[in-house]
Write a protein that holds these residues in place. Structure first.
Motif, short mmCIF file in Angstrom:
data_model
loop_
_atom_site.label_atom_id
_atom_site.label_comp_id
_atom_site.label_asym_id
_atom_site.label_seq_id
_atom_site.Cartn_x
_atom_site.Cartn_y
_atom_site.Cartn_z
N GLN A 188 -17.50 30.67 -17.82
CA GLN A 188 -18.50 31.38 -18.65
C GLN A 188 -19.83 31.91 -17.73
O GLN A 188 -20.10 33.06 -17.94
N LEU B 195 -19.12 34.92 -15.60
CA LEU B 195 -18.62 36.19 -16.29
C LEU B 195 -19.64 37.19 -15.80
O LEU B 195 -19.06 38.52 -15.27
N ALA C 225 -7.45 37.46 -27.54
CA ALA C 225 -8.44 36.59 -27.70
C ALA C 225 -8.72 36.43 -29.16
O ALA C 225 -9.06 35.21 -29.76
N MET D 30 -9.49 32.81 -30.99
CA MET D 30 -10.90 32.42 -31.43
C MET D 30 -10.84 32.02 -32.91
O MET D 30 -11.29 30.83 -33.22
N TYR E 114 -20.54 30.50 -30.50
CA TYR E 114 -20.17 31.18 -29.57
C TYR E 114 -18.80 31.76 -30.02
O TYR E 114 -18.66 33.01 -29.74
O1 AHQ Z 1 -15.37 33.90 -23.96
C1 AHQ Z 1 -14.84 34.81 -23.47
C2 AHQ Z 1 -15.30 35.83 -22.56
O2 AHQ Z 1 -16.47 36.27 -23.01
C3 AHQ Z 1 -14.45 36.78 -21.88
C4 AHQ Z 1 -14.60 38.11 -21.36
C5 AHQ Z 1 -13.13 38.37 -20.89
C6 AHQ Z 1 -13.07 38.86 -19.40
O3 AHQ Z 1 -14.07 39.73 -19.05
O4 AHQ Z 1 -12.36 38.41 -18.61
N1 AHQ Z 1 -12.54 37.32 -21.22
C7 AHQ Z 1 -13.00 36.29 -21.76
C8 AHQ Z 1 -12.62 35.16 -22.36
C9 AHQ Z 1 -13.42 34.65 -23.31
N2 AHQ Z 1 -13.07 33.46 -23.76
C10 AHQ Z 1 -11.67 32.70 -23.61
C11 AHQ Z 1 -11.38 31.63 -24.51
O5 AHQ Z 1 -10.34 31.04 -24.52
O6 AHQ Z 1 -12.23 31.20 -25.18
C12 AHQ Z 1 -10.61 33.95 -23.45
C13 AHQ Z 1 -11.12 34.80 -22.17
C14 AHQ Z 1 -10.18 35.94 -22.00
O7 AHQ Z 1 -9.26 36.08 -23.22
O8 AHQ Z 1 -10.01 36.56 -20.99
#
Ligand code: AHQ
Length: 234
Positions: A56, A59, A152, A156, A177
């Motif tokens: 996280q 990102l 996702a 979620m 979240y």
């Molecule tokens: O909380 C997640 C998030 O903000 C993102 C941004 C995105 C990326 O830019 O790759 N992918 C992603 C993902 C988040 N949570 C994951 C989860 O299982 O809680 C899943 C993840 C994703 O699907 O890539």
């Protein structure tokens, strides 16, 4: 530019090939399935939250790499929202803060999440590989790698229901979240899909986007492999 019948058919098959990666999405990983069935211990959930915090908090750096490499302002002006969503615009706001509160609701301290003492090597390698990918690959491939979020919202919703049903000891406030992702993820991947279909027209470009999404499925899958292995009998 007018889109011909052939081009729209090619785009449809390209999008179908992107969506086919759902079969490799980490929602199907045994650890995630065990979580959704209520089968994880407090310690395993804490290990997952502490390790996912490393994903996280990286990102925004991954998304900043997309901004740095992308030459199109109409793409950048929407992509920048992802950084604001995670970092917030003031203390106490944003997804990274919300994840710290999730960890606290599971009994972790903010300090032990932020100082990375629980981050296992496989998670660190996978997350660092994702940030390096965004910094070094063509910007549109980094956009394509975010399309795991096509899958996702279902995860979620399932995860939220599982936490509320199987883990009553986690304060509901800590789940905020996941609720924000229910709306942010569809908004984000709608934009990413529009960008990838607009800028990946040639077979080579589309193959690059598909390889990027496959790589990202491996990033998420290998994170859960490492977490599952570390906390197997905890
Ligand atoms: O909380 C997640 C998030 O903000 C993102 C941004 C995105 C990326 O830019 O790759 N992918 C992603 C993902 C988040 N949570 C994951 C989860 O299982 O809680 C899943 C993840 C994703 O699907 O890539």
């Amino acid at each position: 530019m007018a889109v011909t019948e052939t081009e729209s058919a090619a785009t449809e098959s390209f999008v179908a090939a992107l969506r086919a990666h759902s079969k490799r999405y980490h929602a199907r990983h045994p650890f995630q399935q065990k979580m959704n069935e209520g089968g994880l211990s407090r310690r395993q959930l804490q290990g997952w939250a502490a390790n996912r915090f490393y994903y996280q908090k990286n990102l925004p750096r991954k998304d900043a790499a997309v901004l740095a490499n992308c030459p199109h302002r109409e793409v950048r002006r929407r992509w920048i929202q992802r950084i604001i969503d995670q970092d917030g615009t003031a203390d106490g706001e944003g997804g990274i803060e919300a994840w710290l509160r999730l960890g606290e609701a599971m009994g972790l301290t903010r300090e032990e999440m932020q100082d990375e003492r629980n981050v296992v090597p496989g998670v660190r390698f996978a997350v660092d590989a994702y940030v390096t990918f965004a910094r070094t690959r063509p910007w549109v491939e980094a956009v394509a790698s975010s399309l795991t979020e096509l899958f996702a919202p279902d995860l979620m919703a399932e995860r939220l229901a599982a936490f509320e049903r199987h883990y009553p000891w986690i304060d509901r406030q800590g789940l905020a979240y996941f609720r924000t992702r229910l709306t942010q993820a569809p908004r984000d991947c709608e934009h990413a899909l529009q960008v990838v279909t607009e800028y990946c027209r040639s077979p080579q470009e589309q193959a690059g986007a598909l390889a990027a999404l496959s790589f990202k499925c491996d990033v998420l899958w290998s994170m859960l492999d490492a977490i599952e292995g570390t906390y197997a009998d905890r």
